[in-house]
Design an enzyme around this catalytic site. Structure first.
Site: not given
Length: 260
Positions: A125, A154, A176-177
């Site tokens: 991300t 999603i 992010t992750g």
């Protein structure tokens, strides 16, 4: 960063199981809590620009798929053919993961292998959080999602409160992750809530959420964040996280691993 093949966003987005690129993004403005998000877009060159248009122009917060693309066209945003997002690096990563999946099915170990990610091929991300001279905080996040994702999956990146959150009273956060865990934990909002309701510092809040709450669930990843005083924080429970910070004096720091 969306124009670079190096990042899992825009040009460098990963591939779905069907060999397509589906892009998600969100942005939030801390002054009035206005926000915009898009999901599952395949032909908009810069997804974060579309999310910003959703925030600024539309009456909605999130648009998806063809509807989001139609809105992008109505706003004059740059539309590209799906082939624009193709990169050999990401396509090879998809084939590698598919091969792993096939082997795991042959060995009847689907669950273990499908979600293993020792080489960090699946996730990624890009995000940004900023505090301006007037005390306004903005956070934005953009991603291609998870390599080999199916069925219109999603993640957290376009979900306000999960992958992105900003509030002038507390902080701005971009995550992010592994998105499924960030959604379940409402990571971005929870960090803000820790500051607002418990009086935690930014460091205390990010540590509590990432190293305790998220880790307890089994989630992996991290956040970048900035509070209303300009304190910056990058917290993660993985081996590393690509990150950079710049203060109001122009001092730039770039790091990958912990303590480096």
């Amino acid at each position: 960063m969306e124009d670079s093949y190096l990042f899992n966003a825009g040009k460098g987005a990963v591939f779905t199981h069907d060999g397509k690129n589906e892009l998600d993004a969100s942005i939030m403005y801390g002054k009035d809590l206005n926000a915009g998000a898009i999901a599952g877009v395949r032909d908009v060159k810069n997804p974060i620009s579309l999310a910003r248009k959703v925030m600024q122009v539309s009456k909605h917060v999130m648009l998806s798929g063809e509807g989001a693309s139609d809105f992008a066209k109505s706003q004059g945003l740059e539309i590209v053919t799906p082939s624009y997002f193709y990169t050999d690096r990401r396509f090879k990563a998809l084939q590698h993961i598919k091969n792993e999946e096939k082997i795991s099915l042959d060995q009847d170990e689907k669950t273990t292998m499908l979600y293993s990610d020792p080489d960090n091929k699946k996730f990624g991300t890009v995000g940004c959080v900023a505090l301006d001279k007037d005390g306004n905080i903005t956070a934005g996040t953009s991603t291609g999602g998870m390599t080999n994702k199916r069925w219109g999956r999603i993640g957290d990146s376009p979900i306000i409160g999960s992958g992105t959150y900003a509030n002038n009273k507390t902080c701005g956060v971009s995550c992010t992750g592994w998105g499924e865990y960030f959604i379940r934990a409402q990571v971005a909002y929870d960090i803000s809530a820790m500051i607002n309701y418990k009086g935690f510092s930014l460091g205390e809040a990010t540590k509590e959420v990432i190293h305790k709450k998220l880790t307890k669930l089994g989630g992996k990843g991290g956040v970048i964040a900035i509070d209303k005083y300009g304190n910056m924080q990058a917290m993660f429970n993985t081996v590393g996280m690509y990150r950079a910070t710049m203060d109001d004096q122009g001092n730039l720091e770039i790091e990958i691993y912990k303590g480096h």
